[in-house]
Design a protein around this motif. Structure first.
Motif, PDB file in Angstrom:
ATOM      1  N   ALA A 106       0.856  -1.191   0.000  1.00  0.00           N
ATOM      2  CA  ALA A 106       0.000   0.000   0.000  1.00  0.00           C
ATOM      3  C   ALA A 106       0.887   1.233   0.000  1.00  0.00           C
ATOM      4  N   THR A 107       0.268   2.388  -0.202  1.00  0.00           N
ATOM      5  CA  THR A 107       0.971   3.657  -0.088  1.00  0.00           C
ATOM      6  C   THR A 107       0.243   4.504   0.935  1.00  0.00           C
ATOM      7  N   MET A 108       0.923   4.831   2.034  1.00  0.00           N
ATOM      8  CA  MET A 108       0.323   5.623   3.093  1.00  0.00           C
ATOM      9  C   MET A 108       0.695   7.085   2.919  1.00  0.00           C
ATOM     10  N   ILE A 109      -0.269   7.957   3.159  1.00  0.00           N
ATOM     11  CA  ILE A 109      -0.010   9.395   3.116  1.00  0.00           C
ATOM     12  C   ILE A 109       0.049   9.915   4.547  1.00  0.00           C
ATOM     13  N   LYS A 115       4.174  10.630   1.013  1.00  0.00           N
ATOM     14  CA  LYS A 115       3.683   9.292   0.693  1.00  0.00           C
ATOM     15  C   LYS A 115       4.745   8.260   1.049  1.00  0.00           C
ATOM     16  N   ILE A 116       4.348   7.243   1.797  1.00  0.00           N
ATOM     17  CA  ILE A 116       5.273   6.195   2.233  1.00  0.00           C
ATOM     18  C   ILE A 116       4.821   4.857   1.656  1.00  0.00           C
ATOM     19  N   PRO A 117       5.662   4.197   0.853  1.00  0.00           N
ATOM     20  CA  PRO A 117       5.315   2.853   0.363  1.00  0.00           C
ATOM     21  C   PRO A 117       5.520   1.831   1.474  1.00  0.00           C
ATOM     22  N   ILE A 118       4.564   0.959   1.677  1.00  0.00           N
ATOM     23  CA  ILE A 118       4.624  -0.002   2.771  1.00  0.00           C
ATOM     24  C   ILE A 118       4.299  -1.405   2.272  1.00  0.00           C
ATOM     25  N   VAL A 119       5.058  -2.388   2.752  1.00  0.00           N
ATOM     26  CA  VAL A 119       4.782  -3.798   2.484  1.00  0.00           C
ATOM     27  C   VAL A 119       4.608  -4.498   3.826  1.00  0.00           C
ATOM     28  N   VAL A 120       3.468  -5.154   4.012  1.00  0.00           N
ATOM     29  CA  VAL A 120       3.208  -5.935   5.223  1.00  0.00           C
ATOM     30  C   VAL A 120       3.209  -7.405   4.812  1.00  0.00           C
ATOM     31  N   TYR A 121       4.040  -8.203   5.456  1.00  0.00           N
ATOM     32  CA  TYR A 121       4.127  -9.603   5.039  1.00  0.00           C
ATOM     33  C   TYR A 121       4.148 -10.544   6.238  1.00  0.00           C
ATOM     34  N   ASP A 203       1.486  -1.447  -8.812  1.00  0.00           N
ATOM     35  CA  ASP A 203       0.875  -0.258  -8.233  1.00  0.00           C
ATOM     36  C   ASP A 203       1.752   0.942  -8.561  1.00  0.00           C
ATOM     37  N   ASP A 204       1.298   1.769  -9.493  1.00  0.00           N
ATOM     38  CA  ASP A 204       2.092   2.924  -9.918  1.00  0.00           C
ATOM     39  C   ASP A 204       2.335   3.905  -8.778  1.00  0.00           C
ATOM     40  N   MET A 205       1.338   4.095  -7.896  1.00  0.00           N
ATOM     41  CA  MET A 205       1.494   5.026  -6.786  1.00  0.00           C
ATOM     42  C   MET A 205       2.593   4.550  -5.837  1.00  0.00           C
ATOM     43  N   PHE A 206       2.645   3.244  -5.589  1.00  0.00           N
ATOM     44  CA  PHE A 206       3.685   2.675  -4.734  1.00  0.00           C
ATOM     45  C   PHE A 206       5.050   2.934  -5.353  1.00  0.00           C
ATOM     46  N   ARG A 207       5.199   2.626  -6.635  1.00  0.00           N
ATOM     47  CA  ARG A 207       6.495   2.786  -7.291  1.00  0.00           C
ATOM     48  C   ARG A 207       6.925   4.249  -7.329  1.00  0.00           C
ATOM     49  N   GLU A 208       5.970   5.148  -7.545  1.00  0.00           N
ATOM     50  CA  GLU A 208       6.296   6.575  -7.570  1.00  0.00           C
ATOM     51  C   GLU A 208       6.755   7.060  -6.195  1.00  0.00           C
ATOM     52  N   ALA A 209       6.055   6.604  -5.145  1.00  0.00           N
ATOM     53  CA  ALA A 209       6.435   6.999  -3.781  1.00  0.00           C
ATOM     54  C   ALA A 209       7.806   6.440  -3.426  1.00  0.00           C
ATOM     55  N   ALA A 210       8.063   5.189  -3.824  1.00  0.00           N
ATOM     56  CA  ALA A 210       9.355   4.575  -3.540  1.00  0.00           C
ATOM     57  C   ALA A 210      10.483   5.326  -4.246  1.00  0.00           C
ATOM     58  N   ALA A 211      10.238   5.736  -5.476  1.00  0.00           N
ATOM     59  CA  ALA A 211      11.257   6.477  -6.221  1.00  0.00           C
ATOM     60  C   ALA A 211      11.483   7.858  -5.615  1.00  0.00           C
ATOM     61  N   ALA A 212      10.410   8.461  -5.085  1.00  0.00           N
ATOM     62  CA  ALA A 212      10.503   9.823  -4.552  1.00  0.00           C
ATOM     63  C   ALA A 212      11.292   9.874  -3.249  1.00  0.00           C
ATOM     64  N   ILE A 213      11.064   8.923  -2.337  1.00  0.00           N
ATOM     65  CA  ILE A 213      11.744   8.978  -1.029  1.00  0.00           C
ATOM     66  C   ILE A 213      12.904   7.999  -0.923  1.00  0.00           C
ATOM     67  N   GLU A 225      -2.326 -10.192  10.546  1.00  0.00           N
ATOM     68  CA  GLU A 225      -3.496 -10.675   9.806  1.00  0.00           C
ATOM     69  C   GLU A 225      -3.633  -9.891   8.506  1.00  0.00           C
ATOM     70  N   LEU A 226      -3.740 -10.619   7.387  1.00  0.00           N
ATOM     71  CA  LEU A 226      -3.782  -9.999   6.072  1.00  0.00           C
ATOM     72  C   LEU A 226      -5.049 -10.384   5.321  1.00  0.00           C
ATOM     73  N   ASP A 227      -5.650  -9.415   4.660  1.00  0.00           N
ATOM     74  CA  ASP A 227      -6.768  -9.662   3.752  1.00  0.00           C
ATOM     75  C   ASP A 227      -6.245  -9.380   2.347  1.00  0.00           C
ATOM     76  N   ILE A 228      -5.856 -10.438   1.652  1.00  0.00           N
ATOM     77  CA  ILE A 228      -5.219 -10.285   0.350  1.00  0.00           C
ATOM     78  C   ILE A 228      -6.167  -9.659  -0.668  1.00  0.00           C
ATOM     79  N   ASP A 229      -7.432 -10.055  -0.629  1.00  0.00           N
ATOM     80  CA  ASP A 229      -8.392  -9.554  -1.614  1.00  0.00           C
ATOM     81  C   ASP A 229      -8.580  -8.048  -1.507  1.00  0.00           C
ATOM     82  N   ASN A 230      -8.626  -7.542  -0.282  1.00  0.00           N
ATOM     83  CA  ASN A 230      -8.873  -6.115  -0.078  1.00  0.00           C
ATOM     84  C   ASN A 230      -7.592  -5.318   0.183  1.00  0.00           C
ATOM     85  N   GLY A 231      -6.469  -6.034   0.324  1.00  0.00           N
ATOM     86  CA  GLY A 231      -5.208  -5.344   0.544  1.00  0.00           C
ATOM     87  C   GLY A 231      -5.119  -4.656   1.894  1.00  0.00           C
ATOM     88  N   THR A 232      -5.765  -5.230   2.923  1.00  0.00           N
ATOM     89  CA  THR A 232      -5.770  -4.627   4.255  1.00  0.00           C
ATOM     90  C   THR A 232      -5.025  -5.528   5.247  1.00  0.00           C
TER      91      THR A 232
END
Length: 252
Positions: A106-109, A115-121, A203-213, A225-232
């Motif tokens: 996801a990309t958190m604002i 904007k911060i790109p985040i990966v939860v795994y 996710d273009d927004m994720f890649r743009e945020a990652a490139a920016a910061i 706990e992950l909901d893959i379908d909803n990305g939460t």
């Protein structure tokens, strides 16, 4: 932690769970809702319960091989089955591979504009793995703490960001693009580099945020706990278990 008097558990489990024994027994037995024996009846809080634990381990191991333990518990009424511990040796047992990783991105604002790109795994089965040494329950926690990740005790996102910000980007791990779509988390240990996670970022927004910061926020831990379908994602369980970990890494 004191185990209730109506919980019957095998004392030999302490050899494998060590300082985590009481927490493991209590949490496993307290949350069980149905007898694992043939009766299949509900397990009530007032019932006398027993736990059987199957331990799978690759021990003894050679130098340089990480000792791994998997635990498979069964909770029953004490009248249906008494507590028991079984140990099965499996020399081929190993830490879960990359293919066993589940993740969301996801990309958190924050701060209104940043904007911060985040990966939860989460590594599949990591809540059932334990190294033979140290205090932690799972291999993942031990590896990531050694890679400079911070232990997070409050699952509220702003608290997590505060702790991570105070620690600063870790110097023992970094992110890299394997290609235009695949992002990897690389951990450095004894001058060796290991790919811990590889994720497909569409996710273009994720890649743009990652490139920016030039950084990525990684969050992981037993109980995430992950909901893959909803990305939460939900982090409270991991925080309560003391295995919620996070860090920002530079992108190289």
């Amino acid at each position: 932690m004191k185990i209730p008097a109506n919980f019957d558990w095998p004392a030999g489990l302490r050899e494998f769970k060590q300082s985590d024994t009481e927490r493991y027994v209590f949490e496993t037995m307290d949350t069980a809702t149905q007898c694992a024996a043939e009766c299949g009846r509900p397990l009530l809080q007032t019932d006398s319960k027993a736990i059987t634990v199957d331990v799978f381990t690759n021990e003894p191991v050679q130098d340089g091989v990480i000792p791994v333990r998997r635990f498979k518990p069964y909770v029953t009424h004490a009248t249906c089955k008494g507590s028991e511990l079984t140990v099965r040796r499996d020399p081929g047992l190993a830490i879960p591979a990359e293919k066993d990783v589940t993740w969301v991105s996801a990309t958190m604002i924050v701060g209104g504009t940043e904007k911060i790109p985040i990966v939860v795994y989460r590594i599949a089965g990591s809540d059932q793995i334990s190294t033979a040494f140290g205090e932690r329950v799972d291999v993942q926690a031990e590896v990531m703490l050694g890679a400079g990740f911070a232990l997070i005790t409050d699952a509220e996102m702003w608290s997590l960001l505060t702790v991570v910000g105070e620690h600063g980007p870790t110097e023992q791990a970094y992110a890299r693009w394997a290609d235009a779509r695949h992002l990897q988390l690389v951990v450095i240990h004894d001058s060796e580099e290991d790919v811990v996670v590889s994720v497909d970022i569409d996710d273009d927004m994720f890649r743009e945020a990652a490139a920016a910061i030039g950084e990525v926020l990684w969050v992981t831990g037993t109980g995430v706990e992950l909901d893959i379908d909803n990305g939460t994602f939900v982090l409270e369980r991991a925080a309560a278990r003391g295995t919620l970990l996070a860090a920002t890494t530079p992108i190289r």
